[in-house]
Design an enzyme around this catalytic site. Structure first.
Site, PDB file in Angstrom:
ATOM      1  N   GLU A  55     -29.974  -6.276 -93.279  1.00  0.00           N
ATOM      2  CA  GLU A  55     -30.697  -6.928 -94.394  1.00  0.00           C
ATOM      3  C   GLU A  55     -31.414  -7.967 -93.750  1.00  0.00           C
ATOM      4  OE1 GLU A  55     -27.203  -7.541 -96.854  1.00  0.00           O
ATOM      5  OE2 GLU A  55     -28.467  -6.836 -98.654  1.00  0.00           O
TER       6      GLU A  55
ATOM      7  N   GLU B 289     -21.667  -1.629 -97.352  1.00  0.00           N
ATOM      8  CA  GLU B 289     -20.949  -2.755 -98.164  1.00  0.00           C
ATOM      9  C   GLU B 289     -20.096  -2.042 -99.093  1.00  0.00           C
ATOM     10  OE1 GLU B 289     -24.011  -3.112 -97.070  1.00  0.00           O
ATOM     11  OE2 GLU B 289     -24.681  -4.994 -96.714  1.00  0.00           O
TER      12      GLU B 289
HETATM   13  N1  3HC Z   1     -17.033  -9.666 -90.530  1.00  0.00           N
HETATM   14  C1  3HC Z   1     -15.859 -10.189 -89.843  1.00  0.00           C
HETATM   15  N2  3HC Z   1     -15.420  -9.642 -88.982  1.00  0.00           N
HETATM   16  C2  3HC Z   1     -15.846  -8.494 -88.446  1.00  0.00           C
HETATM   17  C3  3HC Z   1     -16.697  -7.862 -89.113  1.00  0.00           C
HETATM   18  C4  3HC Z   1     -17.556  -8.590 -90.010  1.00  0.00           C
HETATM   19  N3  3HC Z   1     -18.790  -8.246 -90.636  1.00  0.00           N
HETATM   20  N4  3HC Z   1     -16.957  -6.547 -88.581  1.00  0.00           N
HETATM   21  C5  3HC Z   1     -16.187  -6.519 -87.652  1.00  0.00           C
HETATM   22  N5  3HC Z   1     -15.478  -7.535 -87.349  1.00  0.00           N
HETATM   23  C6  3HC Z   1     -14.243  -7.908 -86.643  1.00  0.00           C
HETATM   24  C7  3HC Z   1     -13.165  -6.885 -87.103  1.00  0.00           C
HETATM   25  O1  3HC Z   1     -12.150  -7.366 -87.730  1.00  0.00           O
HETATM   26  C8  3HC Z   1     -12.495  -6.780 -85.525  1.00  0.00           C
HETATM   27  O2  3HC Z   1     -11.657  -8.041 -85.315  1.00  0.00           O
HETATM   28  P1  3HC Z   1     -10.209  -7.919 -84.588  1.00  0.00           P
HETATM   29  O3  3HC Z   1     -10.727  -7.737 -83.088  1.00  0.00           O
HETATM   30  O4  3HC Z   1      -9.572  -9.406 -84.735  1.00  0.00           O
HETATM   31  O5  3HC Z   1      -9.521  -6.881 -85.101  1.00  0.00           O
HETATM   32  C9  3HC Z   1     -13.703  -7.200 -84.698  1.00  0.00           C
HETATM   33  O6  3HC Z   1     -14.684  -7.842 -85.509  1.00  0.00           O
HETATM   34  C10 3HC Z   1     -14.244  -6.063 -83.769  1.00  0.00           C
HETATM   35  O7  3HC Z   1     -14.283  -5.005 -84.960  1.00  0.00           O
HETATM   36  P2  3HC Z   1     -14.021  -3.382 -84.792  1.00  0.00           P
HETATM   37  O8  3HC Z   1     -12.730  -3.261 -83.994  1.00  0.00           O
HETATM   38  O9  3HC Z   1     -14.419  -2.567 -85.979  1.00  0.00           O
HETATM   39  O10 3HC Z   1     -15.172  -3.172 -83.598  1.00  0.00           O
HETATM   40  P3  3HC Z   1     -16.161  -1.950 -83.432  1.00  0.00           P
HETATM   41  O11 3HC Z   1     -16.890  -2.184 -82.321  1.00  0.00           O
HETATM   42  O12 3HC Z   1     -15.103  -0.759 -83.269  1.00  0.00           O
HETATM   43  O13 3HC Z   1     -17.098  -1.719 -84.700  1.00  0.00           O
HETATM   44  C11 3HC Z   1     -18.508  -2.467 -86.214  1.00  0.00           C
HETATM   45  C12 3HC Z   1     -18.146  -2.520 -85.132  1.00  0.00           C
HETATM   46  C13 3HC Z   1     -19.254  -0.985 -86.442  1.00  0.00           C
HETATM   47  C14 3HC Z   1     -19.646  -3.507 -86.514  1.00  0.00           C
HETATM   48  C15 3HC Z   1     -17.329  -2.469 -87.183  1.00  0.00           C
HETATM   49  O14 3HC Z   1     -16.804  -3.652 -86.882  1.00  0.00           O
HETATM   50  C16 3HC Z   1     -17.731  -2.463 -88.640  1.00  0.00           C
HETATM   51  O15 3HC Z   1     -18.307  -1.724 -89.262  1.00  0.00           O
HETATM   52  N6  3HC Z   1     -17.806  -3.892 -89.161  1.00  0.00           N
HETATM   53  C17 3HC Z   1     -18.153  -4.095 -90.724  1.00  0.00           C
HETATM   54  C18 3HC Z   1     -19.522  -3.677 -91.041  1.00  0.00           C
HETATM   55  C19 3HC Z   1     -19.749  -3.940 -92.321  1.00  0.00           C
HETATM   56  O16 3HC Z   1     -19.083  -3.521 -93.350  1.00  0.00           O
HETATM   57  N7  3HC Z   1     -20.613  -4.785 -92.617  1.00  0.00           N
HETATM   58  C20 3HC Z   1     -20.975  -5.136 -93.981  1.00  0.00           C
HETATM   59  C21 3HC Z   1     -20.347  -6.692 -94.373  1.00  0.00           C
HETATM   60  S1  3HC Z   1     -20.728  -7.244 -95.912  1.00  0.00           S
HETATM   61  C22 3HC Z   1     -22.349  -7.433 -95.910  1.00  0.00           C
HETATM   62  O17 3HC Z   1     -22.940  -7.602 -95.078  1.00  0.00           O
HETATM   63  C23 3HC Z   1     -22.748  -8.283 -97.352  1.00  0.00           C
HETATM   64  C24 3HC Z   1     -24.069  -8.543 -97.287  1.00  0.00           C
HETATM   65  O18 3HC Z   1     -24.785  -7.286 -98.035  1.00  0.00           O
HETATM   66  C25 3HC Z   1     -24.553  -9.722 -97.933  1.00  0.00           C
END
Ligand code: 3HC
Ligand code: NAI
Length: 707
Positions: free
Chosen positions: A109, A129
């Site tokens: 975004e 999301e």
């Molecule tokens: N917020 C906070 N912590 C996050 C995070 C996030 N968005 N994404 C990942 N983390 C943390 C994980 O909990 C993990 O923490 P840990 O090591 O303490 O367990 C660490 O970061 C590493 O994450 P992964 O093990 O998942 O790392 P990968 O490299 O395998 O994957 C990724 C990276 C593809 C970015 C994956 O972490 C992911 O899919 N993250 C979430 C993405 C997501 O859902 N984003 C949307 C968020 S909501 C949003 O943006 C709302 C907006 O529209 C207003």
């Protein structure tokens, strides 16, 4: 010179271009510090007369993983992400996003709010999301349809699936082949944009869609989205991009976002996001624990499980030696694998060449000597201790020192299996779920002597073969199958007490499971449960009603779908369960024989009687240390048993109901059901303690780890 606005955001200049760099490992989550940093950097650069344009970039491997999910629970939204993005979009100097790596959720975004986007070819972008029970709440539902089109945006937002950036027509203004070339291209683009009209996404219109488009879309996703709250809100938000001017569309998006955020499903799905990751945090090893290289794998038994397990490794490019006792069994096993791959090829999921590549990685053998050089062996032979021990004795004799010896047993004592070898430290359980090439869960079973490096190697290997691993201890059925026992027992007992299979299945289906216990039992074959009961008749002999209807069904040849008759009946070539009065007759006769009064049973009772004993067993498992945290149990149930992710898993669900309420209900049934209640409804001490103290599972686990 680089100036840090905060530790997480810095600014730099290249000529008259200002560069804002995000640095918030591990995923550049848009935490308060990042949002504040970007806002302050933008404000500063927009006021700086020596700056004509801005580039937003990242110096870690990702552009951004989106909003900081851990902040959702705190409610501290200042400065709100939509406001920061508004500042960027309304800037009177051109702003370019330099997308060096994955951009997800708020991260994408952020890029959509910039005036131009440059990306490295192959980078994945997405709006996931919906998997957190929410929708893109920083303009994604309004800007993505404007930049691409409604159909693309809707698919991405409702599925939450990422796409390769180059596949999204309209999203980027330039693509580069390598991250090294990105910044220069972004700066050149920014420079070239100076003095030209600024292309703001909000100024674009959304291309119309045919009549009935949204209704058609709703129907097409109805099956995958059944029971979920957020997908419908995602659709409504995208509809708003067509129906409303940009500003009002943003308002609608914001309102729908808040509706989702307040829902119990959002809490459950966000709990699950962290639960899945927490499963990888294991106290048995640390950063310094070495791992053993796994370049070649042996699998013993090419049956249902062995074949599926072998496919996981072939899919990851790891060569497999598949051992069977008889050449015919080996041929049959390899033929099943080939058929599975060819089915995938027919569906367009694999090319013919990929099928052959994967088959070439699978080498069949009937000789143990061929396993001398493998790094890991997984045994998947019949579920009989004597057979397993004989296999492990042979493995001990032929495998090289340091090879990991794993068993896929679903119930047997891994310690006893380990003792059949001279190297119990190398023995571990790897409990896959059927179909093993599809199901994401792997229960990794730690025996008494399993070495930390063996545990770490297997936990990491799970990622390579795209499984989610949960570490558990040794007991009958480990975590998943031990907890399913009370679930099946209660389903059967309710049938005896007068509920019909279809009533029970409907309640569980409506709760969100893919199917109820009787449909599931018929599919798997009722004889499987029967054989398990045969092996433990002594343990259940005190209760003459224990799964008695299921026993009678099997004894009457009603073993399930494969026989055309089980808890339901089936028409030739059709898998639809049809209620069968004969089953109710059997239940009635057995109830009479045992003196059990049949009655009308409410949906609430069905649900509580089936789920609460499962949760109670989960509490015992936690207290015994078989699972190290409640969230591990949730991961096992969602990925191994189809527990609805929007309920967060059974232990999270228990906390949403209230542990005190679960306890009260269990005690009520304990009293109501007489001797049966006394036998099976005794609350776990942990449940009693937590209900009394008001502590959560997480608080209790933390306290236990500190004491
Ligand atoms: N917020 C906070 N912590 C996050 C995070 C996030 N968005 N994404 C990942 N983390 C943390 C994980 O909990 C993990 O923490 P840990 O090591 O303490 O367990 C660490 O970061 C590493 O994450 P992964 O093990 O998942 O790392 P990968 O490299 O395998 O994957 C990724 C990276 C593809 C970015 C994956 O972490 C992911 O899919 N993250 C979430 C993405 C997501 O859902 N984003 C949307 C968020 S909501 C949003 O943006 C709302 C907006 O529209 C207003
Ligand atoms: P299966 O009967 O389909 O396959 C077992 C295979 O092992 C057969 O092909 C048989 O020929 C072979 N075999 C037997 N003894 C052998 C030996 N000494 N050496 C080499 N091969 C031998 O059984 P399935 O379902 O694959 O189960 C295997 C193991 O996986 C069992 O321990 C079972 O409990 C476990 N398991 C099964 C699940 C399921 O849903 N089927 C799920 C999870 C675990």
């Amino acid at each position: 010179m680089s100036q840090p606005m905060s530790a997480a955001v810095s600014t730099d200049t290249q000529g008259r271009i200002g560069i804002i760099t995000l640095h918030n490992p591990p995923v550049n989550a848009l935490s308060k510090a990042v949002r504040t940093g970007v806002r302050d950097a933008m404000t500063h650069l927009l006021q700086d007369a020596a700056i004509d344009a801005v580039v937003i970039s990242s110096d870690i491997g990702l552009f951004s993983g989106g909003a900081d999910i851990s902040e959702f629970a705190t409610g501290d939204v200042e400065p709100p992400l939509p406001d920061v993005l508004e500042l960027i979009e309304q800037a009177d100097k051109p702003v370019v996003a330099a997308i060096n790596g994955p951009a997800f959720g708020g991260g994408l975004e952020l890029a959509l709010a910039c005036h131009y986007r440059v990306a490295v070819t192959g980078v994945k972008v997405g709006l996931p999301e919906v998997h957190l029970g929410i929708l893109p709440g920083a303009g994604g539902t309004q800007r993505l349809p404007r930049l691409t089109n409604v159909e693309t945006a809707l698919n991405m937002i409702v599925s939450g699936q990422p796409a390769a950036v180059q596949s999204l027509s309209g999203l980027t203004d330039a693509l580069v082949d390598t991250p090294e070339a990105l910044l220069e291209t972004a700066c050149n683009l920014a420079q070239a944009a100076v003095g030209k009209p600024i292309p703001r996404t909000s100024d674009k219109s959304v291309a119309a869609v045919p009549d009935g488009f949204f209704e058609g879309f709703r129907k097409s996703v109805a099956r995958q989205t059944r029971g979920f709250y957020a997908p419908e809100r995602c659709i409504r938000a995208v509809e708003a991009s067509l129906e409303l001017p940009f500003e009002q569309g943003l308002e609608r998006e914001g309102a729908l976002f808040m509706e989702c955020m307040k829902s119990p499903q959002a809490r459950a799905q966000q709990h699950f996001f962290f639960a899945e990751r927490a499963a990888g945090h294991v106290a048995d090893y640390d950063r310094d624990t070495p791992t053993r290289p796994i370049a070649r794998v042996g699998i013993i038994g090419a049956g249902t499980m062995g074949g599926g397990i072998a496919m996981n490794f072939a899919n990851a490019g790891i060569p497999v030696r598949l051992l069977e006792i008889k050449p015919e069994a080996l041929e049959k096993g390899l033929a099943v694998i080939r058929r599975n791959y060819e089915n995938s090829a027919r569906k367009g999921k694999l090319t013919e060449a990929q099928v052959e590549q994967r088959m070439a990685l699978l080498q069949g053998t009937t000789e143990y000597a061929d396993l001398a050089d493998v790094d890991l062996v997984i045994e998947a032979v019949f579920e009989k201790m004597a057979v397993k021990k004989a296999v492990f004795e042979q493995l001990d004799a032929v495998c090289k020192p340091g090879a990991i010896l794993a068993t896929n047993t679903s119930t047997l004592d891994v310690n006893e299996i380990a003792r059949a070898t001279s190297r119990p430290g190398d023995v571990i359980g790897m409990h896959f779920f059927s179909p093993a090439n599809v199901m994401k869960l792997l229960e990794v079973v730690k025996a008494d002597d399993t070495q930390p490096d063996v545990i770490k190697t297997v936990m990491q290997l799970a990622k390579t073969i795209k499984k989610v691993a949960v570490l558990v201890g040794v007991c009958f059925g480990f975590v998943g199958n031990r907890m399913i026992e009370p679930y099946s027992r209660e389903a059967n007992r309710l049938l005896l007490e007068g509920a019909s299979p279809q009533d029970i299945d409907r309640v569980l289906y409506e709760f969100g499971l893919p199917m109820g216990p009787f449909t599931m039992g018929d599919m798997a074959g009722l004889d499987i449960g029967y054989f398990v009961r045969e092996s433990r008749r002594d343990a259940i002999a005190h209760d003459p009603s224990y799964c008695v209807v299921a026993d009678k069904l099997v004894e009457a040849g009603r073993v399930g779908l494969k026989a055309g008759r089980g808890a339901y009946r089936y028409e030739e070539g059709n898998r639809t369960p049809i209620p069968d009065p004969e089953v109710l007759d059997i239940a009635r006769q057995e109830a009479e024989r045992l003196g059990v009064q049949q009655r009308d049973i409410s949906e609430q009772e069905i649900l509580e009687r089936i789920l609460y004993p499962l949760i109670n067993e989960g509490c015992k498992i936690l207290e015994e240390g078989i699972a190290s945290k409640a969230s591990d149990i949730d991961v096992i149930y969602v990925y191994g048993y189809g527990f609805p992710i929007y309920r967060g898993g059974p232990m999270h669900y228990a906390e949403t109901i209230g542990l005190d309420n679960i306890l009260t209900a269990l005690k009520g049934y304990q009293k109501q059901l007489g001797q049966y209640g006394q036998d099976w409804f005794t609350p776990a001490p942990l449940l009693e303690n937590l209900a009394a103290s008001g502590q959560t599972f997480a608080q209790w686990a933390k306290q236990r780890s500190q004491s």
